[in-house]
Design an enzyme around this catalytic site. Structure first.
Site, PDB file in Angstrom:
ATOM      1  N   THR A 236     127.008  -0.534  33.184  1.00 40.41           N
ATOM      2  CA  THR A 236     127.847  -1.331  32.317  1.00 40.41           C
ATOM      3  C   THR A 236     127.132  -2.764  32.019  1.00 40.41           C
ATOM      4  O   THR A 236     128.682  -3.335  31.573  1.00 40.41           O
ATOM      5  CB  THR A 236     128.852  -2.103  33.620  1.00 40.41           C
ATOM      6  OG1 THR A 236     128.381  -2.637  34.650  1.00 40.41           O
ATOM      7  CG2 THR A 236     129.727  -0.341  34.670  1.00 40.41           C
ATOM      8  N   GLU A 237     126.630  -2.915  31.130  1.00 42.31           N
ATOM      9  CA  GLU A 237     126.150  -3.857  29.948  1.00 42.31           C
ATOM     10  C   GLU A 237     127.189  -3.991  29.373  1.00 42.31           C
ATOM     11  O   GLU A 237     127.740  -5.317  29.205  1.00 42.31           O
ATOM     12  CB  GLU A 237     124.980  -3.805  30.004  1.00 42.31           C
ATOM     13  CG  GLU A 237     123.464  -3.333  30.726  1.00 42.31           C
ATOM     14  CD  GLU A 237     122.927  -2.131  31.241  1.00 42.31           C
ATOM     15  OE1 GLU A 237     123.764  -1.529  31.000  1.00 42.31           O
ATOM     16  OE2 GLU A 237     121.862  -1.630  31.287  1.00 42.31           O
TER      17      GLU A 237
ATOM     18  N   HIS B 246     113.815  -5.442  39.768  1.00 38.35           N
ATOM     19  CA  HIS B 246     115.921  -4.999  39.508  1.00 38.35           C
ATOM     20  C   HIS B 246     116.005  -6.202  40.347  1.00 38.35           C
ATOM     21  O   HIS B 246     117.367  -5.560  40.737  1.00 38.35           O
ATOM     22  CB  HIS B 246     116.508  -4.239  39.491  1.00 38.35           C
ATOM     23  CG  HIS B 246     116.362  -3.552  37.813  1.00 38.35           C
ATOM     24  ND1 HIS B 246     117.007  -3.535  36.217  1.00 38.35           N
ATOM     25  CD2 HIS B 246     115.863  -1.904  37.273  1.00 38.35           C
ATOM     26  CE1 HIS B 246     116.440  -2.982  34.984  1.00 38.35           C
ATOM     27  NE2 HIS B 246     116.141  -2.321  35.903  1.00 38.35           N
TER      28      HIS B 246
ATOM     29  N   GLU C  35     111.898   0.723  36.734  1.00 29.24           N
ATOM     30  CA  GLU C  35     111.208  -0.124  35.659  1.00 29.24           C
ATOM     31  C   GLU C  35     111.059  -1.975  36.296  1.00 29.24           C
ATOM     32  O   GLU C  35     111.947  -2.510  36.780  1.00 29.24           O
ATOM     33  CB  GLU C  35     112.591  -0.708  35.045  1.00 29.24           C
ATOM     34  CG  GLU C  35     113.083  -0.021  34.055  1.00 29.24           C
ATOM     35  CD  GLU C  35     114.424   0.148  33.365  1.00 29.24           C
ATOM     36  OE1 GLU C  35     114.777   0.597  31.892  1.00 29.24           O
ATOM     37  OE2 GLU C  35     114.979  -0.239  33.987  1.00 29.24           O
TER      38      GLU C  35
ATOM     39  N   ASP D 271     120.933  -5.561  41.585  1.00 30.79           N
ATOM     40  CA  ASP D 271     120.605  -5.464  40.378  1.00 30.79           C
ATOM     41  C   ASP D 271     119.751  -6.950  39.901  1.00 30.79           C
ATOM     42  O   ASP D 271     120.596  -7.953  40.540  1.00 30.79           O
ATOM     43  CB  ASP D 271     120.764  -4.940  39.098  1.00 30.79           C
ATOM     44  CG  ASP D 271     120.114  -3.757  38.031  1.00 30.79           C
ATOM     45  OD1 ASP D 271     119.010  -4.504  37.380  1.00 30.79           O
ATOM     46  OD2 ASP D 271     120.210  -2.712  37.802  1.00 30.79           O
TER      47      ASP D 271
ATOM     48  N   TRP E 235     116.040  10.250  35.545  1.00 32.34           N
ATOM     49  CA  TRP E 235     116.774   9.825  34.526  1.00 32.34           C
ATOM     50  C   TRP E 235     116.225   9.253  32.855  1.00 32.34           C
ATOM     51  O   TRP E 235     116.738   9.629  31.684  1.00 32.34           O
ATOM     52  CB  TRP E 235     117.191   8.571  34.465  1.00 32.34           C
ATOM     53  CG  TRP E 235     115.979   7.322  34.597  1.00 32.34           C
ATOM     54  CD1 TRP E 235     115.017   7.284  35.587  1.00 32.34           C
ATOM     55  CD2 TRP E 235     116.077   6.477  33.365  1.00 32.34           C
ATOM     56  NE1 TRP E 235     114.683   5.944  35.100  1.00 32.34           N
ATOM     57  CE2 TRP E 235     114.543   5.572  34.114  1.00 32.34           C
ATOM     58  CE3 TRP E 235     116.283   6.107  32.536  1.00 32.34           C
ATOM     59  CZ2 TRP E 235     114.451   4.308  34.140  1.00 32.34           C
ATOM     60  CZ3 TRP E 235     116.120   4.518  31.767  1.00 32.34           C
ATOM     61  CH2 TRP E 235     115.266   3.737  31.991  1.00 32.34           C
TER      62      TRP E 235
HETATM   63  C1  TNX Z   1     117.658   1.866  32.224  1.00 26.89           C
HETATM   64  S1  TNX Z   1     118.295   4.175  34.209  1.00 26.89           S
HETATM   65  C2  TNX Z   1     118.400   1.546  33.164  1.00 26.89           C
HETATM   66  C3  TNX Z   1     119.115   0.770  34.049  1.00 26.89           C
HETATM   67  C4  TNX Z   1     120.180   0.168  32.764  1.00 26.89           C
HETATM   68  C5  TNX Z   1     120.758   1.451  31.979  1.00 26.89           C
HETATM   69  C6  TNX Z   1     120.683   1.233  30.434  1.00 26.89           C
HETATM   70  C7  TNX Z   1     118.090   3.269  35.037  1.00 26.89           C
HETATM   71  C8  TNX Z   1     116.922   3.505  35.857  1.00 26.89           C
HETATM   72  N1  TNX Z   1     117.776   2.055  34.807  1.00 26.89           N
HETATM   73  O1  TNX Z   1     118.999  -0.790  34.650  1.00 26.89           O
HETATM   74  O2  TNX Z   1     121.427   0.210  32.894  1.00 26.89           O
HETATM   75  O3  TNX Z   1     118.970   1.906  31.384  1.00 26.89           O
HETATM   76  O4  TNX Z   1     120.956   2.040  30.139  1.00 26.89           O
END
Ligand code: TNX
Length: 745
Positions: free
Chosen positions: A459-460, A253, A316, A182, A382
Site C-alpha cells: 500500500t505504498e 524491514h 529484502e 514493516d 514473489w
Molecule cells: C517488495 S514483496 C516488497 C515490499 C514492497 C513491494 C512493492 C516483498 C516481499 N517485499 O516490501 O512493498 O515490493 O511492490
C-alpha cells in the site's frame, strides 16, 4: 397456438435464467429451464452442527430484505453429510427448484461456500428477489486461495479489514495474509513491548508522489490494532472460513521496531520510523537478546492467531550492517557461517525451531532459500517463479505470488489514465491467464507442493480504503477464478460479462472496483512496418483524432498514424455502441513526426532489463509519461548510444525533440554530451549545430534550426554519464542512459 405459448414461456424463462453471475464459476452448473423462483419469505433448515453458517445466511438474507422466519414459504436447507475422504476439501452441492434450495456438504466450510453461491445467485428485480433454478457441484482446484494486505505503509481500520475479509469470502478465498509490520509502522499491540506501538506505530511524515521524486509531507501518521481488535478480526475471518496469516517481518524491514527498541540493531541506533518507501540497512542483529525479544513477540502472536502458518517475512534484508558488526562476526564464527546469506539462514532456522516446537510452521518470502532453506519452511515466491520451483523441488510447500501476475499494487491499465501506482503492468486479463503451477513443474510430481497463490496488495501508493478497493477489485476476482475454477478454464470476454453485474453490485454498495478493464486498451503497435495505435476491447470501437473530428471505425484493432499532420494529437477511442460512462473512453497523446516512418538503427542493443519494444520504442509516436513502466523506455548501462535515421529520401528538418530522463536516486543520468551529424548519402557526414537548444525540461531536450536543413540521414550521438560519482547512490557503478521518443520535425 398452444405450442407457441409454451415456446414463448421457455424463451422468456431462458432469458431470465441467463448465465448466473458467479465468480468463481462452479466446476459444474446446470441451469434449469424453469423460471427463477420468487422468494417472498424463506425458512432455514440445518443439520446439527451448522449453526454458524445458518446464522451467517440469515443475517445476509435479512440485510437484503428477504424475510426469514420459522414458517417462511421457501425452505433453504444446509445439510451436512458424513465426511467422504474422496471428495475434495470445500466440496458442496446446491440444488434449487420449486421445492426449495438444498445445499449439501461434508464440512461446514463446504456449506459456507454453498451459501456464498446461493447469495451470489440471488437477483433482485423491482424489489422482488429471485433465485434461479440450478444444480451445482463444486469444489476448489487449489487449497491456498489468498489475498494479502499491507497495513504498515498505510493503515486501515478494523471496519475496513472486515470489509476486505467479506470480499475474500465472496470469492471463496480462504487465506488473509496480514502484513502487520514493516519499516514504516508496527501495527500489532505486543503487551511485553509497549513501545512497539507507542513509538513504532507512528512516523513523522510520509512520502508523497512517486518514490523517484523523493518528496515528503510532515504529518504524523500511524495507527495500530489492539489485541482485542486482532481477536475480533481473527474471529470474524474464522466465521467465514478464512485463516488469518500474520506477518511479522524479520530480519529486515524492521526499522519501525528498531525505532522503538534500538538495542536489537547492530549499531544501537537511534532510529526513526521510516517515512519513505524502500529497503533499509538497519535490520535485526542476530544476538541472543534479539532472539529473546522476537520469541516473546511471536508468543503473543501465536496466542492471537491460531492458524498453522506464521509468516516471518525474510525478504529484502541487506547484509551491510551485519558485515560491519562485531557481534555478527562472532556469531558467524561460533556457528561456522560463511557469509551474510548463511547468517540470514541461521536466523530463520532458529526462529523456525522456536515456532515448530510450539506446533506452528513458518512461511517466508523466497529470500529464505538463500543460504539454505529452514527444514520445514513454506515459501512464498514473489521474485518470479524460480523460488517457488526451487522450493517445490526440495519438497517444501509453496504459495505462488509472482510480481508479474499477483502484485495488485501494479498498474492495471495505461498509467496515463490511472492513479499513481508503484509501476508494473498487470491487467485483469493477465491475472485471469495466470497458472499457479509454473511450466517447469506442470505434470511433474513436484507440482503437488504448490498449495496455490495469493494476490499481494502493498500500500505504498494506496492512501485510502477506496484506493485499496480499486487496486484489489476486480483483479481479486480473476485470481479467485483461477484458484477455484481452475487455470485456463475461462475465456476473458465471458469473464467480463459475468463480472460486470458483480461490479455494479459493488458500486451500489460504494465499494468501487476499477473499471479500467472496460476501457479500450491502447498501446503502440507496428503493422507492416508502419506505426500506429493498437486497440484491444471486447466490442467494436470508434475513434477521433482531436476534438471536432468525425469518428471513424477502428478496423482490425489498429489505428494507423499515417496521414496525421505533424505535431501532437489526442486520440480518443470509445465503444461503437456508445459511451455508457466515462470509464469506457480511452485517450492517448500521439506525436506525428518524420522519424515515425524513418528506418532507425542503434549501435548497441539496449539492456535486457529495459528492452522496450526494440528500437521502435524510440519512434512509435508515444512519449513515455512515467519512468516506471519498463516497456516504454530503452536503457543502456554505461554505454554511449548512437542512433542513425534513414528518412528514405532527402528532406528538410528543423527540430529534434529528445526524450531523456534524469533520476540519480535510481542511477539514471542525462547524457553527458550530444552531437548531431547529417548526411545525404550515408557516407560523408557533416556536423549539424542547432541554432537553438533548450535543455530546461528534465524529460525533453529540444534542438532547432528554424530555417531548416536538408538531410536524408541523421545521426545522434549521446555520451553516457559514465561512472556514478562519489557520494551519489550507486557511486562507482555505471550510470544508466534512458531514452524514449525522439521526435524529428
Ligand atoms: C517488495 S514483496 C516488497 C515490499 C514492497 C513491494 C512493492 C516483498 C516481499 N517485499 O516490501 O512493498 O515490493 O511492490
Amino acid at each position: 397456438m398452444k405450442h407457441t405459448g409454451v415456446l414463448l414461456l421457455l424463451v422468456f424463462a431462458l432469458r431470465l435464467v441467463a448465465q448466473p453471475s458467479l465468480i468463481p464459476y462452479p466446476q459444474k452448473l446446470q441451469s434449469s429451464p424453469i423460471a427463477p423462483l420468487a422468494l417472498s419469505s424463506v425458512h432455514i433448515e440445518r443439520s446439527a452442527s451448522v449453526q454458524q453458517e445458518a446464522d451467517f445466511l440469515k443475517a445476509q438474507l435479512l440485510q437484503r430484505g428477504i424475510p426469514v422466519s420459522k414458517d417462511g414459504a421457501f425452505p433453504l436447507r444446509l445439510n451436512r453429510i458424513q465426511p467422504d475422504t474422496l471428495l475434495p476439501e470445500g466440496w458442496y452441492q446446491l440444488k434449487s427448484n420449486a421445492q426449495g434450495c438444498f445445499i449439501t456438504a461434508c464440512s461446514n466450510q463446504g456449506l459456507f461456500y454453498g451459501v456464498q453461491s446461493l447469495l451470489a445467485l440471488l437477483q433482485e428485480q423491482s424489489g422482488q428477489w429471485h433465485l434461479p433454478a440450478v444444480e451445482i457441484t463444486d469444489y476448489p482446484q487449489f487449497a491456498w486461495r489468498g489475498m494479502h494486505l499491507d497495513v504498515s505503509r498505510h493503515f486501515f481500520p478494523v471496519s475496513f479489514i472486515k470489509q476486505y475479509i467479506d470480499l475474500l469470502a465472496q470469492h471463496k478465498m480462504n487465506r488473509f495474509h496480514w502484513h502487520l509490520t514493516d519499516d514504516q509502522g508496527w501495527r500489532i499491540e505486543i503487551k511485553a513491548f509497549p513501545r512497539l506501538t507507542a513509538v513504532g506505530a507512528w512516523r513523522k511524515g510520509s512520502m508523497i508522489g512517486h518514490y523517484s521524486e523523493q518528496r515528503f509531507d510532515s504529518l504524523r501518521y500511524g495507527g495500530f490494532y489492539t489485541q482485542d481488535d486482532i481477536r475480533e478480526v481473527v474471529a470474524y475471518a474464522a466465521q467465514r472460513h478464512i485463516t488469518v496469516v500474520p506477518e511479522i517481518e524479520m530480519p529486515g524491514h524492521a526499522q519501525a521496531a528498531l525505532a522503538a527498541y534500538p538495542q536489537y540493531s547492530c549499531t544501537g541506533g537511534p532510529f526513526e520510523v521510516a517515512q519513505g518507501w524502500g529497503v533499509f540497512d538497519d535490520v535485526f542483529c542476530p544476538t541472543d537478546s534479539t532472539f529473546a525479544f522476537l520469541e516473546q513477540v511471536l508468543k503473543e502472536v501465536m496466542d492471537l492467531f491460531p492458524g498453522e502458518f506464521i509468516h516471518i517475512g525474510g525478504d529484502e534484508c541487506p547484509k551491510t550492517r551485519w558485515e560491519a558488526c562485531p557481534k555478527c562476526k562472532a556469531r558467524m564464527q561460533q556457528e561456522g557461517l560463511a557469509d551474510g546469506h548463511a547468517l540470514q539462514s541461521y536466523f530463520i532456522r532458529r526462529i523456525e525451531k522456536f515456532l515448530n516446537a510450539r506446533g506452528r510452521q513458518i512461511i517466508g518470502w523466497d529470500e529464505i532459500l538463500e543460504g539454505g532453506l529452514a527444514p520445514n519452511a513454506a515459501v512464498m515466491s514473489w521474485r518470479g517463479t524460480e523460488g517457488g520451483i526451487a522450493a517445490a523441488k526440495l519438497q517444501h510447500k509453496v504459495v505462488m505470488s509472482p510480481g508479474t501476475h499477483c502484485y495488485f499494487d501494479h498498474y492495471q491499465a495505461d498509467p496515463r489514465q490511472e492513479n499513481l501506482a508503484i509501476g508494473g503492468y498487470t491487467t485483469l486479463e493477465k491475472v485471469l491467464a495466470y497458472h499457479p503451477v509454473p511450466d517447469a513443474l506442470r505434470g511433474t510430481p513436484e507440482a503437488q507442493w504448490i498449495m496455490g497463490a495469493q494476490g499481494n496488495v502493498w500500500t505504498e501508493y494506496m492512501y485510502t480504503e477506496a484506493d485499496v478497493l480499486r487496486m484489489a477489485l476486480p483483479r481479486m476476482s480473476a485470481l479467485a477464478e483461477v484458484l477455484w475454477t481452475g487455470p485456463g478454464q475461462t475465456a476473458y470476454p465471458e469473464f467480463l460479462k459475468r463480472l460486470n453485474p458483480i461490479c455494479s453490485k459493488w458500486e451500489a454498495q460504494d465499494l468501487h472496483p476499477s473499471r479500467s478493464a472496460w476501457r479500450p486498451e491502447l498501446f503502440p503497435e507496428t503493422r507492416q512496418g508502419m506505426p500506429g495505435i493498437g486497440v484491444r476491447h471486447a466490442e467494436p470501437c470508434t475513434y477521433v483524432v482531436d476534438t471536432g473530428q468525425q469518428p471513424k471505425a477502428v478496423l482490425d484493432g489498429f489505428i494507423p498514424l499515417q496521414g496525421l499532420k505533424a505535431g501532437q494529437h489526442q486520440l480518443i477511442v470509445a465503444p461503437q455502441r456508445g459511451v455508457q460512462a466515462t470509464y469506457t473512453v480511452s485517450r492517448i497523446q500521439c506525436n506525428a513526426h518524420k522519424a515515425l516512418f524513418a528506418k532507425l538503427s542503434l549501435n548497441h542493443v539496449p539492456s535486457k532489463y529495459y528492452p522496450g519494444d526494440g528500437e521502435r520504442t524510440l519512434h512509435d509516436g508515444i512519449r513515455a509519461v512515467l519512468p516506471r513502466v519498463n516497456r516504454e523506455w530503452l536503457a543502456w548501462s554505461g554505454e554511449d548510444v548512437e542512433l542513425t535515421y534513414d528518412f528514405g529520401q532527402s528532406d528538410t528538418l528543423h527540430r529534434i525533440e529528445l526524450g531523456v530522463f534524469h533520476d540519480p536516486g535510481n542511477w539514471i543520468y542525462h547524457p553527458k554530451s550530444y552531437r548531431f551529424e547529417v548526411s545525404m548519402d550515408g557516407q560523408t557526414w557533416q556536423t549539424w549545430v542547432p541554432e537553438r537548444s533548450d535543455l530546461k525540461d528534465a524529460r525533453m531536450w529540444v534542438f532547432e534550426n528554424p530555417g531548416g536543413f536538408r538531410a536524408r540521414y541523421l545521426r545522434i550521438r549521446l555520451q553516457n554519464a559514465g561512472t556514478i560519482p562519489n557520494g551519489a547512490p550507486g557511486a562507482g557503478k555505471n550510470a544508466w542512459l534512458f531514452l524514449d521518443e525522439i521526435a524529428v520535425y
